[in-house]
Motif scaffolding. Structure first.
Motif, PDB file in Angstrom:
ATOM      1  N   ARG A 116       0.801  -1.220   0.000  1.00 55.98           N
ATOM      2  CA  ARG A 116       0.000   0.000   0.000  1.00 55.98           C
ATOM      3  C   ARG A 116       0.836   1.274   0.000  1.00 55.98           C
ATOM      4  NH1 ARG A 116      -3.569   0.825   4.323  1.00 55.98           N
ATOM      5  NH2 ARG A 116      -2.797  -0.861   5.654  1.00 55.98           N
ATOM      6  N   LYS A 117       2.137   1.134  -0.023  1.00 55.65           N
ATOM      7  CA  LYS A 117       3.000   2.311  -0.056  1.00 55.65           C
ATOM      8  C   LYS A 117       2.757   3.122  -1.331  1.00 55.65           C
ATOM      9  CE  LYS A 117       7.103   1.017   2.662  1.00 55.65           C
ATOM     10  NZ  LYS A 117       8.558   0.705   2.562  1.00 55.65           N
ATOM     11  N   THR A 118       2.703   4.426  -1.173  1.00 57.42           N
ATOM     12  CA  THR A 118       2.595   5.297  -2.348  1.00 57.42           C
ATOM     13  C   THR A 118       3.946   5.898  -2.708  1.00 57.42           C
ATOM     14  OG1 THR A 118       1.967   7.148  -0.906  1.00 57.42           O
ATOM     15  CG2 THR A 118       0.179   5.872  -1.896  1.00 57.42           C
ATOM     16  N   VAL A 119       4.849   5.917  -1.751  1.00 53.87           N
ATOM     17  CA  VAL A 119       6.215   6.398  -1.978  1.00 53.87           C
ATOM     18  C   VAL A 119       7.178   5.263  -1.640  1.00 53.87           C
ATOM     19  CG1 VAL A 119       7.987   8.071  -1.323  1.00 53.87           C
ATOM     20  CG2 VAL A 119       5.584   8.777  -1.432  1.00 53.87           C
ATOM     21  N   GLY A 120       8.077   4.961  -2.556  1.00 51.12           N
ATOM     22  CA  GLY A 120       9.041   3.904  -2.313  1.00 51.12           C
ATOM     23  C   GLY A 120       8.485   2.506  -2.477  1.00 51.12           C
ATOM     24  N   HIS A 121       7.390   2.378  -3.216  1.00 46.71           N
ATOM     25  CA  HIS A 121       6.793   1.060  -3.444  1.00 46.71           C
ATOM     26  C   HIS A 121       7.773   0.162  -4.210  1.00 46.71           C
ATOM     27  CE1 HIS A 121       3.470  -1.786  -4.193  1.00 46.71           C
ATOM     28  NE2 HIS A 121       4.041  -1.961  -5.372  1.00 46.71           N
ATOM     29  N   ASP A 122       7.941  -1.069  -3.709  1.00 43.71           N
ATOM     30  CA  ASP A 122       8.908  -1.996  -4.296  1.00 43.71           C
ATOM     31  C   ASP A 122       8.203  -3.319  -4.589  1.00 43.71           C
ATOM     32  OD1 ASP A 122      10.926  -3.899  -4.772  1.00 43.71           O
ATOM     33  OD2 ASP A 122      12.351  -2.849  -3.476  1.00 43.71           O
ATOM     34  N   ASP A 123       7.968  -3.607  -5.870  1.00 43.69           N
ATOM     35  CA  ASP A 123       7.252  -4.835  -6.252  1.00 43.69           C
ATOM     36  C   ASP A 123       7.976  -6.093  -5.791  1.00 43.69           C
ATOM     37  OD1 ASP A 123       5.164  -3.495  -7.425  1.00 43.69           O
ATOM     38  OD2 ASP A 123       6.019  -3.532  -9.443  1.00 43.69           O
TER      39      ASP A 123
END
Length: 507
Positions: A116-123
């Motif tokens: 759910r991160k909007t900043v720094g999202h890492d798949d």
């Protein structure tokens, strides 16, 4: 002569129904015991020894109206969890399972936070955390004995095992042979005293599929959801009981445990037991088992009140399905002093083949295959909707349904209801009460619900007396305050199939 005979029969029916009503209330009071346990739980026992069985209903004063954004659908999820067993039922080794479930929650929290991160999202991290979470679920599943709670009560002779979640409540009920009272008290107290949130995410997927089938794959289901979201701008009645899709993908067993701890407290619950039981014998058993539930703080009442509607609202869905019409008007809660008048209005317009909507739209004009109204939508604890729906016959439109319905509501605003028509409504209301008394299971649920809503189960009987006092002037007065354009929300399905066919014909 035939008219005289019908009149005599009608008068006899009125006398019989009125007499039965008075006897039923007096008899019910003699056979009914109400007790509040030390922990705040209200218990109602009604003795009906006609057959060696009893039914119970547990009503929890919490439904989707108690949810907030982020956890919509959680009341319904806990209902599912209540059938998953306890620390003793449904597990091969609870201590090991407890540790495994704790790991499920910690790995899920990592996965959910990352995705759910909007900043720094890492798949890559999301995939890693998801793999760990699913591995933890597989490990916890090793300790589960599937459906053991239901199997135990089925083997003991239970029938009608079920539950439901609504906007205002969650209810659990089934029937048992009379010699199973202590087994029932033990098992049902255990599932509220020691619930285990096993198979939570597996069951969350089941609920997601339920939503897909009932709402997302159904044109009428989609319309109703959009209609409620439009009719209610602030109150939680705008939320679907099954929950919003994103919440169903996000809330956790930890969230469910918090909801349970807040709302499943004894002072927020009513249990009604009806059948071949003796209050003097049942109450000590109920106290022994349900008295173990910790007291807990009484949940605060809802804060948000729906503001007055000041403009007409519209929802239109364009579908390849049949046209459909839905219309609603805001009305007060069930505890309002005019509630009986709203009941009479609903009956006049919608109850059966003698109702005004059926006679006008279906029988006479033949523009609808069905036309009905319903009161208290989607719940009735808080101010709600007085609503109508109609399904047009081929060649007719949803707009025509609205015009025809308004012809009938305008009549109620400008013309007094005849004495005969009003009396017929009152007679049906009394007959309906008698039908409600036939079933132990139905009566148990009614008693628990009325005790929850009104603080007194006797309101089930008093309602008939209140309907009996309604006058033509009352009907006209409430109709004029209710059926106002600025108080109206309209939802329609316009058939794109019909429009395409008409276009083709014109060419």
């Amino acid at each position: 002569m035939a008219g005289v005979r019908r009149l005599s029969t009608f008068i006899l029916l009125l006398t019989l129904v009125a007499s039965l009503h008075a006897q039923d209330l007096a008899s019910a009071e003699k056979r009914t015991t109400v007790r509040k346990l030390a922990n705040g739980l209200t218990v109602i026992v009604m003795e009906r020894p006609e057959a060696p069985v009893f039914s119970f209903a547990t009503v929890v004063n919490a439904g989707s109206a108690q949810e907030v954004p982020g956890i919509t659908g959680l009341a319904h999820m806990f209902e599912h969890m209540a059938f998953k067993g306890t620390t003793k039922v449904g597990t091969k080794n609870y201590e090991a399972e407890k540790a495994a479930l704790a790991k499920v929650e910690s790995t899920y929290a990592d996965y959910d936070r990352e995705r759910r991160k909007t900043v720094g999202h890492d798949d890559a991290k999301v995939a890693e955390f998801e793999k760990a979470w699913k591995s933890a679920m597989d490990d916890a599943q090793k300790y589960v004995v599937p459906n053991e709670f239901s199997k135990v009560i089925d083997r003991a002779g239970a029938v009608g095992v079920n539950a439901f979640t609504a906007s205002d409540e969650t209810a659990y009920f089934y029937s048992f042979p009379s010699n199973r009272v202590e087994l029932w008290a033990y098992l049902d107290s255990e599932r509220f005293l020691h619930p285990v949130f096993r198979e939570f995410y597996k069951e969350r997927d089941v609920v997601t599929e339920e939503r897909r089938m009932r709402t997302e794959s159904s044109p009428v289901g989609r319309l109703v959801e959009q209609f409620l979201e439009t009719a209610f701008s602030a109150h939680p009645y705008r939320q679907p009981v099954v929950g919003w899709p994103s919440d169903l993908k996000t809330f956790s067993a930890t969230d469910a445990a918090a909801f349970y701890k807040k709302y499943y407290v004894p002072s927020n619950m009513v249990i009604a037991i009806v059948g071949d039981v003796k209050s003097s014998e049942v109450m000590p058993i109920v106290d022994k088992y349900f008295g173990r539930l910790p007291e807990g703080a009484q949940p605060e009442p809802n804060r948000t009140v729906e503001p007055p509607q000041i403009s007409e609202r519209f929802v239109t869905l364009r579908e390849t399905s049949q046209p459909f019409y839905l219309e609603g008007y805001h009305r007060p809660a069930v505890t309002d002093r005019d509630d009986a008048v709203y009941t009479v209005l609903s009956d006049l317009l919608s109850d059966g083949r003698t109702s005004r909507l059926y006679r006008s739209l279906v029988r006479d004009k033949k523009i609808a295959v069905n036309a009905q109204g319903f009161n208290g939508f989607p719940g009735n604890k808080y101010p709600n909707l007085f609503a109508f729906f109609a399904v047009p016959t081929p060649g007719h439109t949803a707009a025509e349904m609205g015009e025809a319905i308004r012809t009938e509501t305008d009549r109620l605003k400008s013309e007094d209801v005849s004495a005969d028509e009003l009396q017929a409504v009152k007679t049906r209301a009394k007959a309906q009460l008698i039908r409600q008394l036939d079933s132990n299971s139905g009566l148990a649920l009614q008693l628990a619900e009325y005790q929850t809503l009104f603080g007194d189960w006797r309101q089930l009987f008093r309602e008939v007396e209140e309907i009996d006092r309604v006058t033509p002037a009352d009907v006209r007065r409430v109709a004029n305050s209710l059926f106002v354009p600025t108080n109206r929300t309209v939802g329609t399905i316009e058939s794109t199939k019909t429009a395409a066919a008409s276009k083709g014909d014109s060419q």
